[in-house]
Design an enzyme around this catalytic site. Structure first.
Site, PDB file in Angstrom:
ATOM      1  N   GLU A   1       0.846  -1.191   0.000  1.00 21.19           N
ATOM      2  CA  GLU A   1       0.000   0.000   0.000  1.00 21.19           C
ATOM      3  C   GLU A   1       0.884   1.245   0.000  1.00 21.19           C
ATOM      4  O   GLU A   1       2.073   1.178   0.348  1.00 21.19           O
ATOM      5  CB  GLU A   1      -0.867   0.017   1.266  1.00 21.19           C
TER       6      GLU A   1
ATOM      7  N   LYS B   1      -9.747  -6.123   4.562  1.00 24.56           N
ATOM      8  CA  LYS B   1     -10.261  -7.190   3.690  1.00 24.56           C
ATOM      9  C   LYS B   1     -11.163  -8.143   4.478  1.00 24.56           C
ATOM     10  O   LYS B   1     -12.208  -8.589   3.981  1.00 24.56           O
ATOM     11  CB  LYS B   1      -9.103  -7.941   3.059  1.00 24.56           C
TER      12      LYS B   1
ATOM     13  N   GLY C   1      -0.421  -7.074  -6.866  1.00 20.95           N
ATOM     14  CA  GLY C   1       0.345  -6.888  -8.095  1.00 20.95           C
ATOM     15  C   GLY C   1      -0.543  -6.396  -9.224  1.00 20.95           C
ATOM     16  O   GLY C   1      -1.764  -6.509  -9.175  1.00 20.95           O
TER      17      GLY C   1
HETATM   18  P1  NDP Z   1      -0.945   3.632  -6.714  1.00 20.72           P
HETATM   19  O1  NDP Z   1      -0.448   4.465  -5.597  1.00 20.72           O
HETATM   20  O2  NDP Z   1       0.029   2.904  -7.558  1.00 20.72           O
HETATM   21  O3  NDP Z   1      -1.841   4.545  -7.692  1.00 20.72           O
HETATM   22  C1  NDP Z   1      -2.719   5.526  -7.215  1.00 20.72           C
HETATM   23  C2  NDP Z   1      -3.205   6.362  -8.389  1.00 20.72           C
HETATM   24  O4  NDP Z   1      -4.126   7.327  -7.910  1.00 20.72           O
HETATM   25  C3  NDP Z   1      -2.093   7.141  -9.100  1.00 20.72           C
HETATM   26  O5  NDP Z   1      -2.297   7.110 -10.495  1.00 20.72           O
HETATM   27  C4  NDP Z   1      -2.268   8.573  -8.570  1.00 20.72           C
HETATM   28  O6  NDP Z   1      -1.892   9.581  -9.510  1.00 20.72           O
HETATM   29  C5  NDP Z   1      -3.774   8.608  -8.407  1.00 20.72           C
HETATM   30  N1  NDP Z   1      -4.200   9.628  -7.463  1.00 20.72           N
HETATM   31  C6  NDP Z   1      -3.755   9.873  -6.200  1.00 20.72           C
HETATM   32  N2  NDP Z   1      -4.439  10.899  -5.659  1.00 20.72           N
HETATM   33  C7  NDP Z   1      -5.317  11.314  -6.597  1.00 20.72           C
HETATM   34  C8  NDP Z   1      -6.293  12.338  -6.656  1.00 20.72           C
HETATM   35  N3  NDP Z   1      -6.501  13.156  -5.619  1.00 20.72           N
HETATM   36  N4  NDP Z   1      -7.039  12.495  -7.791  1.00 20.72           N
HETATM   37  C9  NDP Z   1      -6.823  11.679  -8.854  1.00 20.72           C
HETATM   38  N5  NDP Z   1      -5.920  10.682  -8.860  1.00 20.72           N
HETATM   39  C10 NDP Z   1      -5.176  10.511  -7.750  1.00 20.72           C
HETATM   40  O7  NDP Z   1      -2.009   2.619  -6.077  1.00 20.72           O
HETATM   41  P2  NDP Z   1      -2.366   1.142  -6.547  1.00 20.72           P
HETATM   42  O8  NDP Z   1      -2.643   1.129  -7.993  1.00 20.72           O
HETATM   43  O9  NDP Z   1      -1.385   0.184  -5.984  1.00 20.72           O
HETATM   44  O10 NDP Z   1      -3.717   0.892  -5.717  1.00 20.72           O
HETATM   45  C11 NDP Z   1      -4.953   1.422  -6.144  1.00 20.72           C
HETATM   46  C12 NDP Z   1      -6.058   0.794  -5.320  1.00 20.72           C
HETATM   47  O11 NDP Z   1      -6.061  -0.607  -5.548  1.00 20.72           O
HETATM   48  C13 NDP Z   1      -5.898   0.968  -3.801  1.00 20.72           C
HETATM   49  O12 NDP Z   1      -7.183   1.067  -3.234  1.00 20.72           O
HETATM   50  C14 NDP Z   1      -5.235  -0.323  -3.377  1.00 20.72           C
HETATM   51  O13 NDP Z   1      -5.499  -0.648  -2.035  1.00 20.72           O
HETATM   52  C15 NDP Z   1      -5.928  -1.296  -4.304  1.00 20.72           C
HETATM   53  N6  NDP Z   1      -5.227  -2.538  -4.538  1.00 20.72           N
HETATM   54  C16 NDP Z   1      -3.897  -2.526  -4.889  1.00 20.72           C
HETATM   55  C17 NDP Z   1      -3.242  -3.700  -5.159  1.00 20.72           C
HETATM   56  C18 NDP Z   1      -1.797  -3.749  -5.529  1.00 20.72           C
HETATM   57  O14 NDP Z   1      -1.250  -4.855  -5.632  1.00 20.72           O
HETATM   58  N7  NDP Z   1      -1.137  -2.624  -5.748  1.00 20.72           N
HETATM   59  C19 NDP Z   1      -3.949  -4.982  -5.090  1.00 20.72           C
HETATM   60  C20 NDP Z   1      -5.352  -4.875  -4.727  1.00 20.72           C
HETATM   61  C21 NDP Z   1      -5.942  -3.693  -4.465  1.00 20.72           C
HETATM   62  P3  NDP Z   1      -0.377   9.744 -10.050  1.00 20.72           P
HETATM   63  O15 NDP Z   1      -0.151   8.532 -10.904  1.00 20.72           O
HETATM   64  O16 NDP Z   1      -0.379  10.996 -10.789  1.00 20.72           O
HETATM   65  O17 NDP Z   1       0.479   9.744  -8.806  1.00 20.72           O
HETATM   66  N1  HSE Z   2      -1.036  -4.147  -0.295  1.00 17.83           N
HETATM   67  C1  HSE Z   2      -1.943  -5.193  -0.611  1.00 17.83           C
HETATM   68  C2  HSE Z   2      -1.273  -6.514  -0.333  1.00 17.83           C
HETATM   69  C3  HSE Z   2      -2.353  -5.106  -2.034  1.00 17.83           C
HETATM   70  O1  HSE Z   2      -0.047  -6.551  -0.194  1.00 17.83           O
HETATM   71  O2  HSE Z   2      -1.980  -7.521  -0.262  1.00 17.83           O
HETATM   72  C4  HSE Z   2      -3.428  -6.090  -2.407  1.00 17.83           C
HETATM   73  O3  HSE Z   2      -4.633  -5.750  -1.821  1.00 17.83           O
END
Ligand code: NDP
Ligand code: HSE
Length: 440
Positions: free
Chosen positions: A192, A207, A305
């Protein structure tokens, strides 16, 4: 009237959002055939539009103005992949009020604002889908809400945080230190934005709140989930647990219903080496679900991922797109949590102090006569019976590690005994206490 083109607004294009764009592009023809409509990515909102991106999008599609995406009347479906509570909560609520369907992977938002989101979705007749929120690519939400709907769920045991499972595996199998393993998990895109949520158990608790609310048709207050993380574990714990007692150490998310009460807890636990969950390693997750008709089932796959999570998010997009295309969106329910009238059971959560289980204690004690008997007396005074004690040779200084396995005891008694043992002058530092789970 259904629609022949479904317009999608994407909020957030980081790890997961980029995967979603990749999958929508690479599998477009198949997805459109399955949806029965064209899928058009209309707008993408990010925080910093000038950042280089790993996917090519038409000029002008990316904006920093998320509100303009929510308010675009031509957009049918908002995919929220920003994460965290604010501004994600505000955007999701505004989109629902604008009668746009939602797909999100944001377990923090769902866990902490479940009732508000479910209520708004019902009031506005929109669907909210969240397969990516739990277990990454594992289709556990659909399985609980549809595939296992004929069952009364009795218990859930999950390894639901990829980052912490990756760290535990690297410490156990490759002798990595905690900080080294965490850095690797971050580099791979599993963690995260605030990795304290991963290692402190908060993400797994988010979760578990979602899973429990769905599985037991109740609203679990997030604050009622008992949460402990993996920060106090050392590589030696894995060795002792396995070699001395035949267990592995995992961060488990546990929900059980017994006598009309729910147990909902996340903590590191000793699990028999022979249990199916014991071999779930690295970023893999698994959710072991026991239903009264089906018996024990287990759902396994990559829990974090880019592409595994995109797989779940795009399957939700497809589901909602098909409902819009055939003009049934919001008519047969408001997402995996079902339709109204729906009487939530609102099961009470059993206080942690009423838990009964076996315990593993690891402490550091002065190598002096009488120390072990003082510890044993405190345990006996609190009705905690010892099953095994292992005292290791001194490695340096005059302290020795002592590991104790107990028989079943009451949590309240165990915690009081722990406090008293920690206050013995011959016992140094904090006691590491792990619960033993049979996982059935
Ligand atoms: P990231 O930090 O990689 O991406 C977040 C995105 O949100 C970026 O594109 C960022 O913009 C954008 N953002 C942040 N603030 C704002 C805002 N105020 N307005 C518009 N856009 C904004 O996160 P993840 O992709 O890893 O995670 C996204 C979601 O998915 C979360 O809820 C996470 O818990 C969930 N998740 C993640 C997993 C993982 O493996 N990574 C797995 C399962 C769920 P910019 O690119 O410009 O910084
Ligand atoms: N940070 C989370 C994890 C992403 O490691 O499981 C998937 O929800």
């Amino acid at each position: 009237m259904g629609k022949s083109t479904i317009r999608i607004g994407l909020l957030g294009m980081g790890t997961v959002g980029t995967g979603v764009v990749r999958l929508l592009t690479a599998h477009r023809a198949d997805l459109e055939r399955k949806a029965g409509a064209k899928l058009e990515l209309a707008r993408v909102a990010v925080k910093d539009a000038s950042k280089p991106r790993d996917v090519d999008l038409p000029k002008g599609m990316i904006t920093e103005d998320a509100v303009s995406v929510l308010r675009d009347p031509s957009i049918d479906l908002i995919v929220e992949l920003i994460g965290g509570l604010m501004p994600a909560r505000m955007y999701v609520m505004e989109a629902i009020k604008a009668k746009k369907h939602i797909v999100t992977a944001n377990k923090a938002l769902l866990a902490e604002h479940w009732a508000e989101i479910v209520g708004a979705a019902r009031a506005n007749g929109v669907e909210v889908y969240f397969e990516g929120a739990v277990g990454g690519g594992i289709p556990i939400i659909q399985s609980l809400s549809e595939g296992l709907a004929a069952n009364r769920i009795e218990a859930i045991f999950g390894i639901v945080n990829g980052t912490s499972n990756y760290i535990l595996t690297r410490m156990d199998k490759d002798g990595k230190t905690f900080p080294e393993a965490l850095k690797e998990a971050q580099k791979k895109g599993y963690a995260e934005a605030d990795p304290a949520l991963d290692v402190g158990g908060g993400d797994a608790a988010h979760k578990l709140t979602v899973l429990t609310s769905l599985a037991f048709e109740t609203t679990v207050p997030f604050a009622s989930v008992h949460v402990e993380g993996i920060e106090d574990l050392t590589p030696q714990d894995f060795v002792w647990a396995r070699e001395e007692f035949g267990y592995v150490v995992k961060l488990l998310a546990i929900a059980k219903q017994e006598e009309g009460k729910l147990e909902v807890r996340v903590h590191p636990a000793l699990l028999p080496e022979t249990h199916l969950l014991a071999d779930v390693d690295g970023a893999y997750n698994a959710i072991y679900v026991v239903g009264d008709a089906v018996g024990a089932t287990m759902f396994y796959g990559l829990g974090a991922g880019q592409m595994p999570t995109a797989s779940a998010v795009v399957s939700d997009i497809l589901y909602v797109a098909r409902s819009i295309a055939y003009d049934v969106a919001g008519r047969a329910g408001w997402g995996p949590f079902g339709d109204i009238p729906h009487t939530p059971v609102n099961l009470p959560v059993r206080p942690m102090e009423e838990l009964t289980c076996r315990y593993y204690l690891r402490l550091s004690a002065m190598d002096q006569p009488g120390v072990l008997s003082a510890i044993a007396k405190i345990l006996a005074d609190h009705r905690v019976s010892i099953a095994a004690v292992v005292q290791k040779e001194r490695s340096k200084g005059d302290k020795v590690p002592v590991v104790i396995l107990t028989y079943e005891a009451l949590e309240k008694d165990m915690q009081e005994a722990r406090r008293q043992i920690e206050s013995l002058p011959a016992v140094k530092g904090k006691i590491v206490l792990l619960r033993v789970e049979r996982g059935e």
